[in-house]
Design an enzyme around this catalytic site. Sequence first.
Site, PDB file in Angstrom:
ATOM      1  N   VAL A  16       0.817  -1.221   0.000  1.00 24.37           N
ATOM      2  CA  VAL A  16       0.000   0.000   0.000  1.00 24.37           C
ATOM      3  C   VAL A  16       0.848   1.269   0.000  1.00 24.37           C
ATOM      4  O   VAL A  16       0.568   2.215  -0.745  1.00 24.37           O
ATOM      5  CB  VAL A  16      -0.964   0.000   1.204  1.00 24.37           C
ATOM      6  CG1 VAL A  16      -1.797   1.277   1.215  1.00 24.37           C
ATOM      7  CG2 VAL A  16      -1.887  -1.207   1.137  1.00 24.37           C
ATOM      8  N   MET A  17       1.909   1.312   0.832  1.00 21.45           N
ATOM      9  CA  MET A  17       2.772   2.506   0.871  1.00 21.45           C
ATOM     10  C   MET A  17       3.396   2.767  -0.487  1.00 21.45           C
ATOM     11  O   MET A  17       3.432   3.906  -0.962  1.00 21.45           O
ATOM     12  CB  MET A  17       3.870   2.332   1.923  1.00 21.45           C
ATOM     13  CG  MET A  17       3.424   2.587   3.342  1.00 21.45           C
ATOM     14  SD  MET A  17       3.109   4.330   3.724  1.00 21.45           S
ATOM     15  CE  MET A  17       4.776   4.989   3.787  1.00 21.45           C
ATOM     16  N   ASN A  36       6.899  -4.925  -9.257  1.00 23.31           N
ATOM     17  CA  ASN A  36       6.714  -5.733  -8.052  1.00 23.31           C
ATOM     18  C   ASN A  36       6.933  -7.189  -8.431  1.00 23.31           C
ATOM     19  O   ASN A  36       6.623  -7.606  -9.548  1.00 23.31           O
ATOM     20  CB  ASN A  36       5.309  -5.542  -7.479  1.00 23.31           C
ATOM     21  CG  ASN A  36       5.196  -6.033  -6.047  1.00 23.31           C
ATOM     22  OD1 ASN A  36       5.615  -5.332  -5.123  1.00 23.31           O
ATOM     23  ND2 ASN A  36       4.648  -7.223  -5.851  1.00 23.31           N
ATOM     24  N   ASN A 108      11.747   1.794   6.542  1.00 17.96           N
ATOM     25  CA  ASN A 108      12.275   2.047   7.890  1.00 17.96           C
ATOM     26  C   ASN A 108      13.467   1.130   8.113  1.00 17.96           C
ATOM     27  O   ASN A 108      13.338   0.043   8.671  1.00 17.96           O
ATOM     28  CB  ASN A 108      11.202   1.767   8.956  1.00 17.96           C
ATOM     29  CG  ASN A 108      10.217   2.902   9.089  1.00 17.96           C
ATOM     30  OD1 ASN A 108      10.556   4.062   8.885  1.00 17.96           O
ATOM     31  ND2 ASN A 108       8.985   2.578   9.436  1.00 17.96           N
ATOM     32  N   SER A 134       7.469   9.406   6.298  1.00 23.21           N
ATOM     33  CA  SER A 134       6.514   9.370   7.401  1.00 23.21           C
ATOM     34  C   SER A 134       5.172   9.955   6.978  1.00 23.21           C
ATOM     35  O   SER A 134       5.116  10.931   6.226  1.00 23.21           O
ATOM     36  CB  SER A 134       7.039  10.150   8.602  1.00 23.21           C
ATOM     37  OG  SER A 134       6.081  10.135   9.646  1.00 23.21           O
ATOM     38  N   LYS A 188      14.649   9.425  10.830  1.00 18.60           N
ATOM     39  CA  LYS A 188      13.322   8.792  10.781  1.00 18.60           C
ATOM     40  C   LYS A 188      13.143   7.836  11.959  1.00 18.60           C
ATOM     41  O   LYS A 188      12.053   7.746  12.547  1.00 18.60           O
ATOM     42  CB  LYS A 188      13.155   8.045   9.460  1.00 18.60           C
ATOM     43  CG  LYS A 188      11.840   7.245   9.337  1.00 18.60           C
ATOM     44  CD  LYS A 188      10.604   8.103   9.546  1.00 18.60           C
ATOM     45  CE  LYS A 188       9.325   7.445   9.097  1.00 18.60           C
ATOM     46  NZ  LYS A 188       9.021   6.150   9.694  1.00 18.60           N
ATOM     47  N   HIS A 191      12.413   9.958  14.918  1.00 17.10           N
ATOM     48  CA  HIS A 191      11.030  10.430  14.726  1.00 17.10           C
ATOM     49  C   HIS A 191      10.057   9.384  15.269  1.00 17.10           C
ATOM     50  O   HIS A 191       9.113   9.687  16.002  1.00 17.10           O
ATOM     51  CB  HIS A 191      10.784  10.693  13.233  1.00 17.10           C
ATOM     52  CG  HIS A 191       9.345  10.756  12.825  1.00 17.10           C
ATOM     53  ND1 HIS A 191       8.530   9.640  12.747  1.00 17.10           N
ATOM     54  CD2 HIS A 191       8.559  11.803  12.460  1.00 17.10           C
ATOM     55  CE1 HIS A 191       7.325   9.995  12.368  1.00 17.10           C
ATOM     56  NE2 HIS A 191       7.314  11.300  12.187  1.00 17.10           N
ATOM     57  N   ASN A 192      10.292   8.112  14.924  1.00 19.06           N
ATOM     58  CA  ASN A 192       9.412   7.038  15.378  1.00 19.06           C
ATOM     59  C   ASN A 192       9.508   6.824  16.881  1.00 19.06           C
ATOM     60  O   ASN A 192       8.519   6.481  17.538  1.00 19.06           O
ATOM     61  CB  ASN A 192       9.731   5.742  14.639  1.00 19.06           C
ATOM     62  CG  ASN A 192       9.236   5.755  13.205  1.00 19.06           C
ATOM     63  OD1 ASN A 192       8.979   6.812  12.627  1.00 19.06           O
ATOM     64  ND2 ASN A 192       9.106   4.592  12.610  1.00 19.06           N
ATOM     65  N   GLU A 195       7.469   9.373  18.405  1.00 21.98           N
ATOM     66  CA  GLU A 195       6.090   8.933  18.154  1.00 21.98           C
ATOM     67  C   GLU A 195       5.649   7.916  19.217  1.00 21.98           C
ATOM     68  O   GLU A 195       4.519   7.996  19.735  1.00 21.98           O
ATOM     69  CB  GLU A 195       6.021   8.307  16.763  1.00 21.98           C
ATOM     70  CG  GLU A 195       4.685   7.786  16.315  1.00 21.98           C
ATOM     71  CD  GLU A 195       4.811   7.101  14.961  1.00 21.98           C
ATOM     72  OE1 GLU A 195       4.329   5.953  14.838  1.00 21.98           O
ATOM     73  OE2 GLU A 195       5.381   7.702  14.031  1.00 21.98           O
ATOM     74  N   TYR A 196       6.522   6.978  19.570  1.00 21.36           N
ATOM     75  CA  TYR A 196       6.217   6.013  20.633  1.00 21.36           C
ATOM     76  C   TYR A 196       5.880   6.766  21.929  1.00 21.36           C
ATOM     77  O   TYR A 196       4.884   6.452  22.604  1.00 21.36           O
ATOM     78  CB  TYR A 196       7.423   5.102  20.896  1.00 21.36           C
ATOM     79  CG  TYR A 196       7.519   3.847  20.072  1.00 21.36           C
ATOM     80  CD1 TYR A 196       7.439   3.890  18.681  1.00 21.36           C
ATOM     81  CD2 TYR A 196       7.730   2.614  20.669  1.00 21.36           C
ATOM     82  CE1 TYR A 196       7.561   2.732  17.932  1.00 21.36           C
ATOM     83  CE2 TYR A 196       7.861   1.448  19.927  1.00 21.36           C
ATOM     84  CZ  TYR A 196       7.777   1.517  18.552  1.00 21.36           C
ATOM     85  OH  TYR A 196       7.891   0.367  17.820  1.00 21.36           O
ATOM     86  N   HIS A 462      36.778   2.683  41.289  1.00 18.18           N
ATOM     87  CA  HIS A 462      36.529   3.404  40.039  1.00 18.18           C
ATOM     88  C   HIS A 462      36.918   4.873  40.120  1.00 18.18           C
ATOM     89  O   HIS A 462      36.809   5.590  39.124  1.00 18.18           O
ATOM     90  CB  HIS A 462      35.048   3.288  39.654  1.00 18.18           C
ATOM     91  CG  HIS A 462      34.651   1.900  39.260  1.00 18.18           C
ATOM     92  ND1 HIS A 462      35.130   1.279  38.134  1.00 18.18           N
ATOM     93  CD2 HIS A 462      33.834   0.991  39.866  1.00 18.18           C
ATOM     94  CE1 HIS A 462      34.619   0.062  38.041  1.00 18.18           C
ATOM     95  NE2 HIS A 462      33.837  -0.141  39.087  1.00 18.18           N
TER      96      HIS A 462
END
Length: 504
Positions: A16-17, A36, A108, A134, A188, A191-192, A195-196, A462
């Site tokens: 679809v994309m 395709n 992605n 996106s 990207k 960006h995701n 979005e999360y 340390h």
Amino acid sequence: MASDGLSRIGLAGLAVMGQNLALNIAEKGFPISVYNRSASKVDETVERAKEEGNLPVKGFKDPCEFVKSIQKPRCIIILVKAGSPVDQTIELLSKYLEKGDCIIDGGNEWYENTERRAEKVKEKGLLYLGMGVSGGEEGARHGPSLMPGGTLEAYKYIEDIVQKVAAQVDSGPCVTYVGPGGAGNFVKMVHNGIEYGDMELIAEAYDVLKSVGGLSNKELHETFYEWNKGELESFLIEITADIFSVPDDKGEGELVDKVLDKTGMKGTGKWTVQQAAELSVAAPTIATSLDLRYLSGLKEERVEAAKVFKSLGVSDLLAEVKVDKQELIDNVRKALYASKICSYAQGMNLIRAKSIEKGWNLDLGELARIWKGGCIIRAKFLDRIKQAYDRDPKLASLLIDPEFAKEMVERQGAWRKVVSLAIEVGVSTPGMSASLGYFDTYRRARLPANLVQAQRDYFGSHTYERVDMKDSFHTEWYKIAKKLLGDRAATEGDLKIGSKEQKH
């Protein structure tokens, strides 16, 4: 088609994309060839092109004929599943491509895979771009946000196309040359990740309003609809309002109540959190949102856990709380806004850290600009995020931009009330809590990290730094502590002896 009958560009991968992006390109006046592996998708795309306005789309079922149908230097967008399918498609098409042709991966993809592929095709004289896309299916068809990264030469091949295909906002098309190598894919990915975080925070706002405030789906629809007219105006708030109004076509009530509470994911959120850890960048809001997707997947375990704790007396505290509904709505709005700023700040800090590590020289203000339209995290305040970075390109954090800092301070009271109320009644708000913890930690000049470092020096030598002098130090904490403990025991022993003697 061009005057010689050749297409301006090609696209391989017609899920679809891919179909929607191809039709978008054709609709903007660029003849396109499509290919395709399964022939039915080719026929389907060509048929859609006819139905949607006789768009200039040519379908091909043979990869060689597909490549030959594109004008030189050829540009082919690949939109297939990330990973090995991309490598297989590149290998297939490369047989017929010539020196100077360009491949653009629009999926992605992990940024290092993009850099590896760019080096591999370079040996054949081919150019390569990794382009984040996106906006989902609708964005691909009508105007996405595009994040191409790779060589500037390759970007110039498609600049005229992507500037028309991308979403258009007041400041121009939502596309820019992001930077070299895998910069486009990395941006990207982050960006995701943002979005999360955004989606988790909105879900928590919904939970508090519904579970604590008792809002109906109709009231939730009205609330989010009104929120989308103000500071929270964004794509995700808009679609959330829509979701609450959709009836169940298979039963009574609204569909949202029938959706199983298990959230899926495709990996970009996990990559974002892994990169934050690799780069030592704190991203607790984004990390928490990933954890909550994992926990949501434990549906059966959660159902059993609910029974166990109920049997042990963990009662429903919600019935015991009385709230002013309108006041709660207003407080949740403010808490959501402040929490979202933290999520975006964490994402921007991660992009900057990677840019410094790789020498990408990324423009954070320009990235905020191209996210204003087309993409999933598009939001009104991205304008102001751009302005913040324009004012100070070296801004350490959005939280200390004068405008955002003022807004955080104005909203912190409501933010604390919402988180405290949720904790009191047992409604989890881990994203909002993580954001608030991030804000409170970042604004404190002194943290209890001194104790943690002292512990590390105690058991692992340390070393530590001091606040009052330079250099690194190590202390024999154990020896000193045991000597002091021995002295203390001896002193306490003497006191006991003295006390006994007095009694006698």
